[in-house]
Design a protein around this motif. Sequence first.
Motif, PDB file in Angstrom:
ATOM      1  N   MET A 282       0.853  -1.186   0.000  1.00 32.77           N
ATOM      2  CA  MET A 282       0.000   0.000   0.000  1.00 32.77           C
ATOM      3  C   MET A 282       0.891   1.239   0.000  1.00 32.77           C
ATOM      4  N   ALA A 283       0.587   2.163  -0.906  1.00 34.83           N
ATOM      5  CA  ALA A 283       1.269   3.461  -0.910  1.00 34.83           C
ATOM      6  C   ALA A 283       0.425   4.448  -0.123  1.00 34.83           C
ATOM      7  N   THR A 445       2.755  -4.421   3.707  1.00 32.08           N
ATOM      8  CA  THR A 445       3.845  -3.444   3.801  1.00 32.08           C
ATOM      9  C   THR A 445       3.345  -2.077   3.334  1.00 32.08           C
ATOM     10  N   LEU A 446       3.731  -1.026   4.063  1.00 35.89           N
ATOM     11  CA  LEU A 446       3.376   0.340   3.690  1.00 35.89           C
ATOM     12  C   LEU A 446       4.563   1.031   3.034  1.00 35.89           C
ATOM     13  N   PHE A 447       4.277   1.819   2.003  1.00 40.99           N
ATOM     14  CA  PHE A 447       5.286   2.641   1.333  1.00 40.99           C
ATOM     15  C   PHE A 447       4.839   4.095   1.456  1.00 40.99           C
ATOM     16  N   HIS A 462       3.089   5.363  12.149  1.00 36.67           N
ATOM     17  CA  HIS A 462       2.381   4.523  11.180  1.00 36.67           C
ATOM     18  C   HIS A 462       2.818   3.054  11.319  1.00 36.67           C
ATOM     19  N   ALA A 463       4.103   2.818  11.555  1.00 37.88           N
ATOM     20  CA  ALA A 463       4.571   1.445  11.740  1.00 37.88           C
ATOM     21  C   ALA A 463       4.008   0.844  13.025  1.00 37.88           C
ATOM     22  N   PRO A 469       5.639  -2.915   8.595  1.00 37.62           N
ATOM     23  CA  PRO A 469       6.854  -2.163   8.265  1.00 37.62           C
ATOM     24  C   PRO A 469       6.540  -1.055   7.270  1.00 37.62           C
ATOM     25  N   VAL A 470       7.260   0.040   7.393  1.00 41.57           N
ATOM     26  CA  VAL A 470       7.078   1.191   6.511  1.00 41.57           C
ATOM     27  C   VAL A 470       8.351   1.388   5.698  1.00 41.57           C
TER      28      VAL A 470
END
Length: 549
Positions: A282-283, A445-447, A462-463, A469-470
Amino acid sequence: MSGSAYIGVDVGTGSVRAALVTRDGHVTHTSEESLHLWEPCVDHYEQSSADIWSKCCTAVKKVTQGIDVDSVRGIGFDSTCSLVALDRNFQPVAVNQTGIRERNVVMWMDHRAAEQALRITATKHEVLQRVGGVMSPEMQPPKLLWLKENLRETCWKETAHFFDLPDFLSWKATGSLARSLCTVVCKWTYSPSDGWNDTFWTAAGLEDLVENNYSRIGAETCRPGSLIGRLTAESAADLGLKPGTAVGASLIDAHAGGLGVLGSDVSGHHLPCENQPITSRMAVICGTSSCHMAVSERALFVPGVWGPYLSAMVPDLWLNEGGQSATGRLVEHVVKGHVAFTQLKALADKSGNNVYSCLNVRLENMTRGPTHLEQLTASLHVWPDFHGNRSPLADQTSRGTLVGLTLSQTLDDLALLYLATLQAIALGTRHIIDAMREAGHEITTLFLCGGLSKNTLLVQLHANITGLPVVLSEEREAVLVGAAVLGACASSDYSSIQEAMRNMSRIGHVVRPNPELESFYRKKYEVFLMLYRHQKEYIKLMNDGDLRN
């Protein structure tokens, strides 16, 4: 510089930014120009398309100063999804009661059409399934209906061309009236397979837009990154580039951020998305507002979340887009509105740091004993919908809530309120992820990218709050890289958006969640959700019966 290069132009809420980007995604030069913004009354926000184009030209000229423009193979534009009105001669048309033609842009965050959005939602038309079931006042149909109902003679009848701002920029550069699938699918209810839906526009009270094959809002569409045209002699002179330079079909700014981060090679970073499809990522593009972009191989319908949109960001994949209407703007509002802000500003000026860095340091100094910094807000809670809820509740009547205030007005109190606000933004992200997972997304996973991603505390929150994980990109200006991807594809230097994404983005840093805070945030998330439920109960109570009793 040697080798091929591309220009990325990003038109945000308050400024235009441009970057010169190499074939492997390195940003070599950047420039930024401020934009004019008018707020004539509550929930009305306007800009000028002439001002925006002028600032684009200035920014591009600055990043190409001293280089051989023959090396610039392509240019791509992204911008906010604001509404531009032009007459049959392509001159600005006023979108305001005062008739000031210069102000011909209804900004994305303009909520003047909230009542029109409710009426469109009430039609329960089938196209609303692709916007989470609820029409937002930030989309174009309600804005158009407001203009028709309130400025029929001065704007509605005079306007021959309604553009989404990204499409205005590509038209200005090339003369092409084609619209990007990104804009018309995401903000105008267009279907890539079925086109415009006549019955929707009629049900919405906008049947006159159907005339002449929808010429006022776009009779032709193209995929983002495809060659929409080439710089005309006039636009090339304006931009300081070579006539004939390839121009990629544009994107909404958040979608450009998605292109700039989601393709990164994660090998060796021990991330759960390694060896998994892009659909596990996810962005989160966080600036004035925040957008949460996730793609899937099949259409997933998420209540309160926009989409699914086919090929609106990555070709042949379905996009769902969650969002928060005010994040960076909310933080600024909370911090600058506090009585201790003057003291904070003086401290920041003396130290040479920005006010948010000073607040982060302040919070570290306030931490004592076994208490973790983030636990300082155990009795202070924020519901962040000061500008309504875009996702996943799709409730524009939702309002901000603060619980736990005292009479104290010290700098420490400001720091705590700042922390609670950042936590509320990250809790909102968790709320959106939960809704998307329930509908079938498998996000691991977040971007993150955008201006707020430069705040290390917000990233860590956010993490910790999502438990994921970011990833931060090597190039922090990922939105500009995403815009440059469009130019690279239009030039045919890359054969596809996916190939360009893989080659032009890289991981810079990974921030991992602190498992020791899992219990704290599980409880705080429960409180977070209760704040909304309680708000609805208060409203119902006050609306029941005679208020005099």
